[in-house]
Write an enzyme that holds these catalytic residues in place. Structure first.
Site, short mmCIF file in Angstrom:
data_model
loop_
_atom_site.label_atom_id
_atom_site.label_comp_id
_atom_site.label_asym_id
_atom_site.label_seq_id
_atom_site.Cartn_x
_atom_site.Cartn_y
_atom_site.Cartn_z
N ASN A 10 0.98 -1.25 0.06
CA ASN A 10 -0.05 -0.05 0.12
C ASN A 10 0.91 1.36 0.02
O ASN A 10 1.56 1.46 1.12
CB ASN A 10 -0.70 -0.07 1.33
CG ASN A 10 -1.75 1.18 1.45
OD1 ASN A 10 -1.60 1.94 0.43
ND2 ASN A 10 -2.42 1.33 2.81
N TRP A 11 0.92 1.80 -1.22
CA TRP A 11 2.02 3.11 -1.44
C TRP A 11 1.53 4.38 -1.04
O TRP A 11 2.20 5.23 -0.66
CB TRP A 11 2.47 3.02 -2.89
CG TRP A 11 3.44 2.29 -3.22
CD1 TRP A 11 3.88 1.16 -2.48
CD2 TRP A 11 4.67 2.65 -4.08
NE1 TRP A 11 5.10 0.64 -3.12
CE2 TRP A 11 5.64 1.57 -4.19
CE3 TRP A 11 4.82 3.62 -4.84
CZ2 TRP A 11 6.75 1.64 -4.91
CZ3 TRP A 11 5.98 3.52 -5.77
CH2 TRP A 11 6.97 2.64 -5.72
N LYS A 12 0.30 4.30 -0.35
CA LYS A 12 -0.43 5.42 0.34
C LYS A 12 -0.08 6.62 -0.67
O LYS A 12 -0.06 6.69 -1.88
CB LYS A 12 -0.09 5.64 1.58
CG LYS A 12 -0.24 4.55 2.37
CD LYS A 12 0.01 4.42 4.12
CE LYS A 12 -0.25 3.31 4.75
NZ LYS A 12 -0.19 3.20 6.05
N HIS A 93 -9.60 1.49 4.44
CA HIS A 93 -8.35 1.70 5.16
C HIS A 93 -8.69 2.64 6.34
O HIS A 93 -9.37 3.61 6.18
CB HIS A 93 -7.34 2.16 4.43
CG HIS A 93 -5.98 2.13 4.89
ND1 HIS A 93 -5.52 2.75 6.09
CD2 HIS A 93 -4.91 1.06 4.88
CE1 HIS A 93 -4.25 2.45 6.43
NE2 HIS A 93 -4.17 1.66 5.76
N GLU A 95 -7.07 4.74 7.54
CA GLU A 95 -6.57 6.34 7.46
C GLU A 95 -7.43 7.15 6.65
O GLU A 95 -7.96 8.43 6.68
CB GLU A 95 -5.36 6.45 6.65
CG GLU A 95 -4.00 6.04 7.55
CD GLU A 95 -2.79 5.62 6.85
OE1 GLU A 95 -2.74 5.95 5.53
OE2 GLU A 95 -1.88 4.94 7.40
N GLU A 164 -6.09 -4.95 10.25
CA GLU A 164 -5.16 -3.97 10.28
C GLU A 164 -5.30 -2.96 11.74
O GLU A 164 -6.05 -2.25 11.73
CB GLU A 164 -4.95 -2.86 9.30
CG GLU A 164 -4.49 -3.63 7.86
CD GLU A 164 -3.94 -2.47 7.10
OE1 GLU A 164 -2.67 -2.73 6.50
OE2 GLU A 164 -4.23 -1.33 6.92
N GLY A 170 2.17 1.82 11.00
CA GLY A 170 3.36 2.79 10.97
C GLY A 170 3.84 3.02 12.33
O GLY A 170 4.75 4.07 12.45
N SER A 209 2.80 -2.64 10.20
CA SER A 209 4.41 -2.76 10.85
C SER A 209 4.71 -4.02 10.18
O SER A 209 5.78 -4.45 10.75
CB SER A 209 4.46 -2.22 12.19
OG SER A 209 4.31 -0.99 12.56
N GLY A 230 2.45 -1.41 4.31
CA GLY A 230 2.67 0.13 3.87
C GLY A 230 4.28 0.59 3.75
O GLY A 230 4.74 0.10 2.56
N GLY A 231 4.71 1.20 4.75
CA GLY A 231 6.19 1.64 4.61
C GLY A 231 7.20 0.67 3.98
O GLY A 231 7.89 1.35 3.28
P1 PGA Z 1 2.66 -0.13 7.65
O1 PGA Z 1 1.05 0.39 7.07
O2 PGA Z 1 3.08 -1.18 7.10
O3 PGA Z 1 3.57 1.05 7.28
O4 PGA Z 1 2.49 -0.03 9.17
C1 PGA Z 1 0.06 -0.58 6.57
C2 PGA Z 1 -0.93 -0.17 6.22
O5 PGA Z 1 -1.36 1.07 6.58
O6 PGA Z 1 -1.51 -0.78 5.17
#
Ligand code: PGA
Length: 249
Positions: A10-12, A93, A95, A164, A170, A209, A230-231
């Protein structure tokens, strides 16, 4: 039979033309792991260029609008993602649930729109820190699933659920293996019992994470069928070892 693992990045809000080379490297390296499905969910505006750069590699979106088309300034319809070359999308998601105030009902409508259009779906659920610390994590996630999973969707598109925990995204913190297993098993049972979905055919991903150093342990937990990353999905050097860990279990 365990399900084939899915590792989705997930590149956000990351990704410019200059990152297409990194996407090429990720797609090429993923070919060494045919036993794992690998995908990158990108900003909508990068999808078409990425899909052209890596034909045959799964490219996804991160959200869709629930309507087919219309007066919705700034929004993207499922058919537009498909048209740009995506074959999957994330919806719900945390966010977006938080910053865009997306309700369960809205997420449910988006999920339906994506699936009916033929986009494979990663539907996100996950509890707050408050719910986890108050002992109500499973209850919170079951309520979210109940409210966000569309019923009786026709078509061939595949559903995946991403668990999640909001407090793990994150932050470098992750639930214990026992907590992950408990949640994934509860989600699988709910899919079967309450939603009439063949729970055995739905991949349940863990997200929050995930990195190379914890991926092996996470993938070895029963009922974990992959990860939403994500990251650690932005660079091949971080992401591909996660794919390799999924292939190794
Ligand atoms: P993260 O994000 O791996 O950076 O914790 C995961 C996500 O939000 O899908």
């Amino acid at each position: 039979m365990p399900l084939k693992k899915l590792v989705a990045g997930n590149w956000k809000m990351h990704g410019l033309s200059s990152d297409l080379e990194e996407i090429r490297v990720i797609a090429a390296a993923s070919r060494d792991y045919p036993e794992v499905d690998v995908a990158l969910c990108l900003p909508a505006i990068l999808i078409e260029r990425a899909a052209r750069a890596v034909p045959g590699f799964a490219i996804g979106g991160q959200d869709v609008h629930h309507a087919e088309k219309g007066a919705h300034t700034g929004c993207t319809a499922a058919a537009m993602l498909l048209d740009a070359g995506a074959n999957l999308t994330i919806v719900g998601h945390s966010e977006r649930r938080d910053a865009q105030r997306e309700s369960d009902a809205e997420v449910q409508a988006k999920a339906r729109a994506a699936l009916e259009c033929g986009l494979n779906l990663i539907l996100c659920v996950g509890e707050s820190l408050e719910a986890r610390e108050g002992g109500a994590a499973v209850q919170a996630v079951m309520a979210q699933l109940e409210g966000s999973l569309p019923q009786n969707v026709e078509g061939e598109a595949e559903l995946a659920i991403a668990y999640e925990p909001i407090w793990a995204i994150g932050t470098g913190k992750i639930p214990t293996s026992v907590e992950i297993r408990e949640m994934h098993t509860a989600i699988r049972h709910a899919l079967e019992e309450r939603h009439g979905v063949d729970g055995g055919s739905v991949r349940i991903l863990y997200g929050g994470s995930v990195k190379a150093s914890n991926a092996g342990e996470i993938f070895s937990i029963a009922d974990v069928d992959g990860a939403l990353v994500g990251g650690a999905s932005l660079k091949a050097a971080d992401f591909i070892p996660i794919v390799a860990a999924a292939a190794a279990v």
